[in-house]
Design a protein around this motif. Structure first.
Motif, PDB file in Angstrom:
ATOM      1  N   ALA A 237      -8.140  -2.156  -9.015  1.00 49.58           N
ATOM      2  CA  ALA A 237      -8.092  -3.128 -10.114  1.00 49.58           C
ATOM      3  C   ALA A 237      -8.131  -2.424 -11.466  1.00 49.58           C
ATOM      4  CB  ALA A 237      -9.248  -4.116  -9.992  1.00 49.58           C
ATOM      5  N   MET A 238      -8.931  -1.377 -11.577  1.00 53.40           N
ATOM      6  CA  MET A 238      -8.991  -0.636 -12.833  1.00 53.40           C
ATOM      7  C   MET A 238      -7.721   0.198 -13.036  1.00 53.40           C
ATOM      8  SD  MET A 238     -11.597  -1.841 -14.064  1.00 53.40           S
ATOM      9  CE  MET A 238     -11.371  -3.283 -13.001  1.00 53.40           C
ATOM     10  N   PHE A 239      -7.153   0.697 -11.946  1.00 51.18           N
ATOM     11  CA  PHE A 239      -5.914   1.477 -12.016  1.00 51.18           C
ATOM     12  C   PHE A 239      -4.782   0.643 -12.607  1.00 51.18           C
ATOM     13  CE2 PHE A 239      -1.860   2.741 -10.154  1.00 51.18           C
ATOM     14  CZ  PHE A 239      -1.828   4.102 -10.431  1.00 51.18           C
ATOM     15  N   VAL A 240      -4.645  -0.602 -12.143  1.00 49.62           N
ATOM     16  CA  VAL A 240      -3.557  -1.456 -12.639  1.00 49.62           C
ATOM     17  C   VAL A 240      -3.981  -2.273 -13.857  1.00 49.62           C
ATOM     18  CG1 VAL A 240      -2.559  -1.668 -10.342  1.00 49.62           C
ATOM     19  CG2 VAL A 240      -4.110  -3.438 -11.150  1.00 49.62           C
ATOM     20  N   LEU A 300      -3.033 -12.332  -7.702  1.00 54.75           N
ATOM     21  CA  LEU A 300      -1.748 -12.999  -7.894  1.00 54.75           C
ATOM     22  C   LEU A 300      -1.436 -13.193  -9.379  1.00 54.75           C
ATOM     23  CD1 LEU A 300      -1.812 -15.748  -5.103  1.00 54.75           C
ATOM     24  CD2 LEU A 300      -0.592 -13.556  -5.099  1.00 54.75           C
ATOM     25  N   VAL A 301      -2.455 -13.532 -10.155  1.00 51.78           N
ATOM     26  CA  VAL A 301      -2.266 -13.716 -11.605  1.00 51.78           C
ATOM     27  C   VAL A 301      -1.830 -12.401 -12.234  1.00 51.78           C
ATOM     28  CG1 VAL A 301      -3.467 -14.187 -13.783  1.00 51.78           C
ATOM     29  CG2 VAL A 301      -3.866 -15.660 -11.790  1.00 51.78           C
ATOM     30  N   TRP A 302      -2.491 -11.309 -11.863  1.00 49.06           N
ATOM     31  CA  TRP A 302      -2.123 -10.011 -12.427  1.00 49.06           C
ATOM     32  C   TRP A 302      -0.729  -9.576 -11.985  1.00 49.06           C
ATOM     33  CZ3 TRP A 302      -6.777  -6.055 -12.582  1.00 49.06           C
ATOM     34  CH2 TRP A 302      -7.615  -6.412 -13.655  1.00 49.06           C
ATOM     35  N   ALA A 303      -0.378  -9.843 -10.735  1.00 46.08           N
ATOM     36  CA  ALA A 303       0.977  -9.503 -10.267  1.00 46.08           C
ATOM     37  C   ALA A 303       2.021 -10.246 -11.093  1.00 46.08           C
ATOM     38  CB  ALA A 303       1.122  -9.844  -8.786  1.00 46.08           C
ATOM     39  N   VAL A 393       5.039  -0.500  -8.773  1.00 50.47           N
ATOM     40  CA  VAL A 393       3.750   0.044  -8.332  1.00 50.47           C
ATOM     41  C   VAL A 393       2.616  -0.875  -8.756  1.00 50.47           C
ATOM     42  CG1 VAL A 393       2.103   1.937  -8.683  1.00 50.47           C
ATOM     43  CG2 VAL A 393       4.503   2.441  -8.231  1.00 50.47           C
ATOM     44  N   MET A 394       2.676  -1.373  -9.988  1.00 47.09           N
ATOM     45  CA  MET A 394       1.620  -2.270 -10.473  1.00 47.09           C
ATOM     46  C   MET A 394       1.547  -3.549  -9.631  1.00 47.09           C
ATOM     47  SD  MET A 394       0.256  -0.565 -12.910  1.00 47.09           S
ATOM     48  CE  MET A 394       0.781   1.014 -12.222  1.00 47.09           C
ATOM     49  N   VAL A 395       2.706  -4.125  -9.324  1.00 48.02           N
ATOM     50  CA  VAL A 395       2.740  -5.373  -8.552  1.00 48.02           C
ATOM     51  C   VAL A 395       2.223  -5.139  -7.136  1.00 48.02           C
ATOM     52  CG1 VAL A 395       4.242  -7.142  -7.569  1.00 48.02           C
ATOM     53  CG2 VAL A 395       4.592  -6.385  -9.934  1.00 48.02           C
ATOM     54  N   GLY A 400      -2.198  -5.534  -3.164  1.00 48.12           N
ATOM     55  CA  GLY A 400      -3.175  -4.797  -2.363  1.00 48.12           C
ATOM     56  C   GLY A 400      -4.596  -5.234  -2.657  1.00 48.12           C
ATOM     57  N   ILE A 401      -4.874  -5.590  -3.907  1.00 48.39           N
ATOM     58  CA  ILE A 401      -6.200  -6.100  -4.259  1.00 48.39           C
ATOM     59  C   ILE A 401      -6.508  -7.363  -3.460  1.00 48.39           C
ATOM     60  CG2 ILE A 401      -7.561  -7.154  -6.109  1.00 48.39           C
ATOM     61  CD1 ILE A 401      -6.063  -5.278  -8.057  1.00 48.39           C
ATOM     62  N   GLY A 402      -5.494  -8.234  -3.331  1.00 46.30           N
ATOM     63  CA  GLY A 402      -5.685  -9.456  -2.546  1.00 46.30           C
ATOM     64  C   GLY A 402      -6.012  -9.151  -1.089  1.00 46.30           C
TER      65      GLY A 402
END
Length: 427
Positions: A237-240, A300-303, A393-395, A400-402
């Motif tokens: 989460a901090m990486f993205v 999902l919001v961040w993606a 990569v970010m998406v 992956g967080i999910g």
């Protein structure tokens, strides 16, 4: 005693807080205003005012994160042994000394010492203040506290950044000296609280007799499956997330979306505004819900936000691109309001009073590790023109967080996951 009272509105939340919690929360925005004055302008100060070359200035800036990461582990152990108050006072004294040195640093050596001292404070302040908060509030109120605290931190930093932007002038070095001294002075506020109204708060305690295994040192803590999964989730989460705010996002916005720097400034302002306006409403909505499901929604919001930023590259140097950049930071901010109350609450509900400092240090280390790795990866991808790969990569990491949130859900109890267990009715 577990504090699970559901509060309605900010007044209800304030009334539910113990006195120590009110003291802690009432000065957060003022404390962080000083940090907001200096945070966006430190590298400008080093490069344009003191005349250090850009590569050296960037390396010096990196000292804060690196030193913070090194100090976090020992800091967590010291917090459990001597108490958060003592270690926080030492950290704040280091911050005061570091900012004062930096205010008058005319050569790289003095600047390096100042930034190292600031890094020491960063390494102990996160686990220290989180341990202090967790010792004062518990249960659902603790989750709400972490969220409100996050909103106030953003408010203070945001206001400080705006004031600093209008005040500092590279042609007048004394303006930078002033903001660093104000940053140092703002640290006196938490010192006064720790020595005054909060002097009786204890975070350290003795481990129960005969308790071994997962209750002891770092090795036992990080062997817990729940800790592994929540730490991996935090790192990614901090990486993205925050790892891209000072590197990947501005670089993409300038190089690919081709928006002016003023648009990036408006985007950060929009980020702060969304957090301040929506955090309490979000807290009411997520209260009593599974924290892992909230993290899944956040992913999902961040993606979606990263896809939105990627789309700005299709219409570079246009009003649409500028709108998209500002929209990215606004949507991203909504995800932040879901993340910040939940992850620290999981760590502190997994911990016990005698190892709370170390649990929060693990959280801080995962955060700092992701924040360090994020800009490195962004630089490598964007410098090679791999703009679409960067967004991809970010998406993928967001999705992956999910997945990690669902894995974490199977390894923690409903109580740790934020679900208030109701007592069965008695006939």
């Amino acid at each position: 005693m577990r504090q699970d009272a559901r509060v309605n509105g900010i007044r209800g939340f304030w009334r539910a807080l113990p006195t120590e919690g009110r003291w802690l929360l009432s000065t957060v925005a003022i404390q962080t205003l000083g940090r907001g004055l200096t945070l966006p302008f430190t590298i400008i100060y080093l490069h344009e005012v003191r005349g250090f070359d850009l590569a050296l200035s960037g390396t010096l800036m990196g000292l804060i994160a690196v030193v913070g990461l090194i100090v976090t582990g020992p800091g967590g152990s010291l917090i459990d042994r001597y108490g958060a108050r003592t270690i926080l006072i030492i950290g704040l004294a280091s911050m005061i000394a570091g900012c004062t040195l930096l205010a008058f640093a005319t050569n790289p050596g003095v600047a390096a010492v100042g930034l190292v001292l600031i890094g020491v404070n960063f390494g102990v302040s996160w686990p220290g203040f989180n341990a202090l908060i967790a010792s004062v509030v518990s249960g659902d109120l603790r989750q709400q506290y972490f969220g409100i605290n996050f909103a106030l931190v953003n408010l203070g930093i945001g206001i400080g950044g705006v004031i600093g932007g209008f005040y500092v002038n590279v042609e007048a070095p004394e303006t930078f000296t002033v903001i660093f001294l104000v940053d140092a002075a703002s640290c006196l506020i938490p010192v006064a609280l720790l020595l005054g109204p909060l002097r009786h708060v204890r975070t350290q305690s003795v481990a129960p007799a005969g308790e071994t295994g997962e209750a002891s040192g770092y090795l036992q803590i990080i062997r817990r499956p729940a800790v592994i999964w929540v730490s991996l989730l935090t790192f990614v989460a901090m990486f993205v997330g925050y790892g891209q705010m000072e590197g990947g996002f501005p670089a993409f916005a300038r190089q690919v979306a081709e928006v002016p720097t003023s648009t990036i400034g408006f985007a950060f302002a929009a980020n702060t505004l969304v957090i301040v306006l929506f955090q309490f409403s979000v807290l009411k909505w997520i209260s009593g819900k599974r924290r892992t499901r909230v993290m899944w929604i956040m992913a999902l919001v961040w993606a979606a936000s990263w896809l939105l930023l990627g789309a700005t590259g299709l219409v570079p140097d246009t009003i649409a691109a500028s709108i998209g950049v500002i929209a990215f930071m606004s949507v991203f901010a909504f995800g932040e309001t879901l993340l910040q109350p939940t992850v620290p609450a999981v760590y502190n509900d997994l911990a016990s009073d005698h190892n709370r400092g170390r649990y929060n240090a693990v959280n801080a280390a995962a955060f700092q590790g992701g924040a360090i790795a994020g800009p490195i990866a962004a630089g490598l991808l964007l410098d090679h023109g791999l703009h679409a790969v960067f967004i991809g990569v970010m998406v993928v990491c967001c999705l992956g967080i999910g997945v990690m949130a669902l894995a974490l859900e199977r390894r923690i109890t409903p109580s740790v996951n934020g679900v208030v267990e109701t007592q069965p009715a008695v006939d």
